[in-house]
Design an enzyme around this catalytic site. Sequence first.
Site, PDB file in Angstrom:
ATOM      1  N   GLU A   1       0.640  -1.248   0.075  1.00  0.00           N
ATOM      2  CA  GLU A   1      -0.005   0.016  -0.073  1.00  0.00           C
ATOM      3  C   GLU A   1       0.856   1.128   0.090  1.00  0.00           C
ATOM      4  O   GLU A   1       0.385   2.159  -0.520  1.00  0.00           O
ATOM      5  CB  GLU A   1      -0.824  -0.182   1.043  1.00  0.00           C
ATOM      6  CG  GLU A   1      -1.969  -1.315   0.945  1.00  0.00           C
ATOM      7  CD  GLU A   1      -2.917  -1.187   2.535  1.00  0.00           C
ATOM      8  OE1 GLU A   1      -2.216  -1.871   3.212  1.00  0.00           O
ATOM      9  OE2 GLU A   1      -3.864  -0.664   2.245  1.00  0.00           O
TER      10      GLU A   1
ATOM     11  N   GLU B   1      -4.130  -9.205   3.907  1.00  0.00           N
ATOM     12  CA  GLU B   1      -4.469  -8.684   5.250  1.00  0.00           C
ATOM     13  C   GLU B   1      -5.568  -9.613   5.542  1.00  0.00           C
ATOM     14  O   GLU B   1      -5.809 -10.109   6.911  1.00  0.00           O
ATOM     15  CB  GLU B   1      -4.975  -7.304   5.142  1.00  0.00           C
ATOM     16  CG  GLU B   1      -4.035  -6.289   5.132  1.00  0.00           C
ATOM     17  CD  GLU B   1      -3.303  -5.714   4.066  1.00  0.00           C
ATOM     18  OE1 GLU B   1      -3.615  -6.639   2.867  1.00  0.00           O
ATOM     19  OE2 GLU B   1      -2.973  -4.675   3.806  1.00  0.00           O
TER      20      GLU B   1
HETATM   21  C1  LIG Z   1      -2.571  -1.670   7.356  1.00  0.00           C
HETATM   22  C2  LIG Z   1      -2.173  -2.849   6.713  1.00  0.00           C
HETATM   23  O1  LIG Z   1      -3.001  -3.060   5.522  1.00  0.00           O
HETATM   24  C3  LIG Z   1      -2.044  -4.023   7.543  1.00  0.00           C
HETATM   25  C4  LIG Z   1      -0.934  -5.018   7.266  1.00  0.00           C
HETATM   26  O2  LIG Z   1      -0.148  -4.410   6.643  1.00  0.00           O
HETATM   27  S1  LIG Z   1      -1.177  -6.348   8.089  1.00  0.00           S
HETATM   28  C5  LIG Z   1       0.384  -7.140   7.451  1.00  0.00           C
HETATM   29  C6  LIG Z   1       0.223  -7.721   6.251  1.00  0.00           C
HETATM   30  N1  LIG Z   1       1.344  -8.515   5.707  1.00  0.00           N
HETATM   31  C7  LIG Z   1       1.527  -9.959   5.944  1.00  0.00           C
HETATM   32  O3  LIG Z   1       0.311 -10.556   6.259  1.00  0.00           O
HETATM   33  C8  LIG Z   1       2.849 -10.580   5.735  1.00  0.00           C
HETATM   34  C9  LIG Z   1       3.114 -11.674   6.825  1.00  0.00           C
HETATM   35  N2  LIG Z   1       4.368 -12.190   6.553  1.00  0.00           N
HETATM   36  C10 LIG Z   1       4.480 -13.177   5.674  1.00  0.00           C
HETATM   37  O4  LIG Z   1       3.836 -13.283   4.807  1.00  0.00           O
HETATM   38  C11 LIG Z   1       5.743 -13.861   5.652  1.00  0.00           C
HETATM   39  O5  LIG Z   1       6.589 -13.615   6.763  1.00  0.00           O
HETATM   40  C12 LIG Z   1       6.777 -13.347   4.617  1.00  0.00           C
HETATM   41  C13 LIG Z   1       6.317 -13.794   3.030  1.00  0.00           C
HETATM   42  C14 LIG Z   1       7.149 -11.933   4.535  1.00  0.00           C
HETATM   43  C15 LIG Z   1       8.227 -13.835   4.764  1.00  0.00           C
HETATM   44  O6  LIG Z   1       8.190 -15.299   4.988  1.00  0.00           O
HETATM   45  P1  LIG Z   1       9.545 -16.027   5.399  1.00  0.00           P
HETATM   46  O7  LIG Z   1      10.558 -15.818   4.584  1.00  0.00           O
HETATM   47  O8  LIG Z   1       8.850 -17.591   5.286  1.00  0.00           O
HETATM   48  O9  LIG Z   1       9.662 -15.897   6.946  1.00  0.00           O
HETATM   49  P2  LIG Z   1       8.855 -15.769   8.230  1.00  0.00           P
HETATM   50  O10 LIG Z   1       9.464 -16.748   9.124  1.00  0.00           O
HETATM   51  O11 LIG Z   1       7.439 -15.909   7.656  1.00  0.00           O
HETATM   52  O12 LIG Z   1       8.885 -14.335   8.703  1.00  0.00           O
HETATM   53  C16 LIG Z   1      10.368 -13.863   9.144  1.00  0.00           C
HETATM   54  C17 LIG Z   1      10.214 -13.059  10.326  1.00  0.00           C
HETATM   55  O13 LIG Z   1       9.361 -11.882  10.280  1.00  0.00           O
HETATM   56  C18 LIG Z   1       8.130 -12.006  11.000  1.00  0.00           C
HETATM   57  N3  LIG Z   1       7.502 -11.010  10.255  1.00  0.00           N
HETATM   58  C19 LIG Z   1       6.829 -11.287   8.934  1.00  0.00           C
HETATM   59  N4  LIG Z   1       5.891 -10.350   8.645  1.00  0.00           N
HETATM   60  C20 LIG Z   1       5.914  -9.603   9.698  1.00  0.00           C
HETATM   61  C21 LIG Z   1       4.894  -8.416   9.671  1.00  0.00           C
HETATM   62  N5  LIG Z   1       4.126  -8.071   8.763  1.00  0.00           N
HETATM   63  N6  LIG Z   1       4.913  -7.956  11.009  1.00  0.00           N
HETATM   64  C22 LIG Z   1       5.617  -8.483  11.887  1.00  0.00           C
HETATM   65  N7  LIG Z   1       6.571  -9.570  11.899  1.00  0.00           N
HETATM   66  C23 LIG Z   1       6.816 -10.123  10.861  1.00  0.00           C
HETATM   67  C24 LIG Z   1       7.834 -13.363  11.297  1.00  0.00           C
HETATM   68  O14 LIG Z   1       7.020 -13.455  12.521  1.00  0.00           O
HETATM   69  C25 LIG Z   1       9.243 -13.836  11.331  1.00  0.00           C
HETATM   70  O15 LIG Z   1       9.697 -13.572  12.924  1.00  0.00           O
HETATM   71  P3  LIG Z   1      10.424 -14.715  13.690  1.00  0.00           P
HETATM   72  O16 LIG Z   1      11.879 -14.795  12.959  1.00  0.00           O
HETATM   73  O17 LIG Z   1      10.680 -13.946  14.959  1.00  0.00           O
HETATM   74  O18 LIG Z   1       9.752 -15.895  13.597  1.00  0.00           O
END
Ligand SMILES: C[C@H](O)CC(=O)SCCNC(=O)CCNC(=O)[C@H](O)C(C)(C)COP(=O)(O)OP(=O)(O)OC[C@H]1O[C@@H](n2cnc3c(N)ncnc32)[C@H](O)[C@@H]1OP(=O)(O)O
Length: 786
Positions: A112, A132
């Site tokens: 975004e 999300e």
């Molecule tokens: C206002 C907005 O619209 C609201 C939002 O943005 S809500 C957030 C939306 N974003 C998401 O859902 C993405 C979530 N993340 C992911 O899908 C995956 O972590 C990724 C594709 C980025 C990376 O995957 P991968 O390489 O397998 O690593 P993964 O183990 O999942 O993540 C690495 C670390 O980053 C953290 N992390 C990933 N995304 C994060 C996030 N958005 N916030 C906080 N921590 C996050 C994980 O918890 C993990 O922490 P750890 O090592 O302490 O366990």
Amino acid sequence: MPGRTATVEYGSDGVAVISLQNPPVNALHPAVLSGLFDRLREAHSRSDVKAIVVTGAKGKFSAGFDINEFGKQAGGGGIDSTINDNFCELLESGPKPTVAAIEGVALGGGLETALACNARLCSPGTKLGLPELQLGILPGFGGTQRLPRLVGLQTACQMMLTSAPVSDAKALKLGLVDGVVPRERLLAEARQLAAEIAAGTKPRQFTLYRTDKLEALGEALAVVDFARAETQKRAPHLMHPLLCLDAIRAGIEHGGRAGLRAEAEAFAKAASLDAHKALVHIFFAQRATKKVRGVTDAGLKPRRIKRIAVLGGGLMGSGIATASVLAGVDVLLKEINDKFLQAGMKRVEANIMSRVKKGKMKEAAAKAALGRLIGTLTYDDFGSVDMVIEAALEDVGLKQKIFADLEAACRPDAILSTNTSTIDISLVGAKTKAAERIVGAHFFSPAHIMPLLEIVRTPQTSKQVILNTLEYGSAIKKTPVVVGNCTGFAVNRVFFPYTQAACMLVDLGLDPYTVDKAIQFGFGMPMGPFRLSDLVGADIGLHVGHNVAGSYGERTYPSRIIQALVDAKRLGEKTGAGFYKFDARRKASPDPELAPFVERSRKEAGLFRGGKPPAFSPQDIVEFIFFPVVNEGCRVVAEGIVDKPADLDVATVLAMGFPPYRGGLIKWADLVGAKHVATRLAGWAEQFKSAGLDGFFRPTRGLLRDSMPGLTATVDYGSEGMALISLQNPPVNALHPAVLSGLFDRLREAHSCSDVKAIMGCLIKWADLVGAKHVAARLAGRAKQL
Ligand SMILES: C[C@H](O)CC(=O)SCCNC(=O)CCNC(=O)[C@H](O)C(C)(C)COP(=O)(O)OP(=O)(O)OC[C@H]1O[C@@H](n2cnc3c(N)ncnc32)[C@H](O)[C@@H]1OP(=O)(O)O
């Protein structure tokens, strides 16, 4: 928070480069957002800056808003709306043009942020998406408005509703990015593009105000309404996808700015729902299964498993081999004769080719995967493998013989694992001297598809073996959960009351199809217990039932109707009839011929005396079936079969299809409230006492304790290696079962802590008066003396 910020560099070309900084994925923590906001304001106000590039540190743009922050602030899902409104506005419509230089990931709020920029470039391999909804919320930084205006309404709805990211190539095709540029040139080209936009030689896009990709009003509204109807059908329990569509619709009808206001309202509403809390819990719980106390924090390094042997090419063995070769692991598949071996190899091939047919895999990659599979009838090459997974018949004698052979054939450091679901892991290796490298690797069928791997440890299994097996589980893209050795391990154990409680309901007079409907459509399981029994097979169910009755007899319910179905060879799908009847395409429908089996079971059980069946609402059915499951889950947690309750949540979601938006078994019970669960269980235990069925319902000590949070025992760990346990039940700390259970658990915990040398118990009131610190210090001193 020095690590969480946004930094800026001012170039001599008049371009300011703002970099999001919050490793590993540059999550948009409020400190990062406010850093971005401040750097943007600063850059906009400097006369030597013509344009701005936004990028992310260390090869990742951003994985979106910091999920840890949800729920920390009241309302708005932890997002400060003043910053949210302003930073996107400043990116899109501030005095200077902005370009996003995207690498690695741009997800959620990360994408975004990029969407609010006036142009976007990304490097190959980048994933872009708005996931999300997977977290029970919706895009909250303008994504519901800008994405449809950039890629078209239908594609945008699909991207948001499925949460699926798109590749760089697809993003370019969709118009989501303006170019794909090799990593090493990304920043330079983004700077140039920004300068060109500033100079007016390239257009500056204001996505929020674009309409060229949107359909005419009537057509656009029809797209949203269709998506809404489909969503309601597919996910009838979920509110947040509908809130997302509402926000999109508001923007279509009233324009982007009104849409942003609708989005903020919808976001706050979704963030207040239990589904959001549950899904965020599952997000972190799923990542935390790989962190096992005493194992992953023991300073050991996992060893990569490069080559394995799978024993048995049946359904399970071929599934395990498939998952392994797909992940780049070399596999020796061993069978007892050529016919079985060829059949096993063919199964692996069919599994892989079906991925090619579905477009999930290229033919060349499939060929490469199959090249990693070697069939064998001997143990000759077993000296080359890092791990063996035995998937032979469920026969203790046979497995003991195999493990003795394996000990002789394999290297002394090779992991010897069994995929048994019913046999005690310690028994399997009884004829070897290799107990420390024997472990359970319990896959769920079909093994190449189901995402859970239970890693079963015995007290003898070494930490290194558990660590290496965890590494292997992650490498083959499973979620590994380490569990203790007991009948049913974690998942099959907690779920044994599922079918048994359902059978009891039928014996009480309820219609089986009504029960299934309440569990599937009312609660959200993929199917009800009777349909599941038909899928698994009544014979298998009966075998599992006997197993659990042997171990947990006093709390099991004899499922007479399943025995009767087995006797009549109505085993379910595989025989064309069970609880349901099945047509040639295996479509299930209620079967009137089930009635005599129901009648007979009721008569034998003697719980229903005829007349009107008892009144059970769909909610009552859900509680009657799931609260005993929760109760068993509490036992599994209390006995330390799982490392932490959240592991059981993940396991129940991934193996049984427990609805993730309910948070998994234990989280769901927490949300429902331990008091309610314990009260209902205690009520049924009383009601069915005369029938000798109170054991099936009697709430566990742990559940009773959690239902009375005031009644417990607490522990304080002093710096002198002293644990101070205090009984908590004022005014006189009467030893209520919940207090005793708390005491027992605290004692066990303190005994297992390596830095605790002595434990002291006291009555809280007296200790309060004297001062706990003083008491602990004196005792520690005395302990030292002694
Ligand atoms: C206002 C907005 O619209 C609201 C939002 O943005 S809500 C957030 C939306 N974003 C998401 O859902 C993405 C979530 N993340 C992911 O899908 C995956 O972590 C990724 C594709 C980025 C990376 O995957 P991968 O390489 O397998 O690593 P993964 O183990 O999942 O993540 C690495 C670390 O980053 C953290 N992390 C990933 N995304 C994060 C996030 N958005 N916030 C906080 N921590 C996050 C994980 O918890 C993990 O922490 P750890 O090592 O302490 O366990």
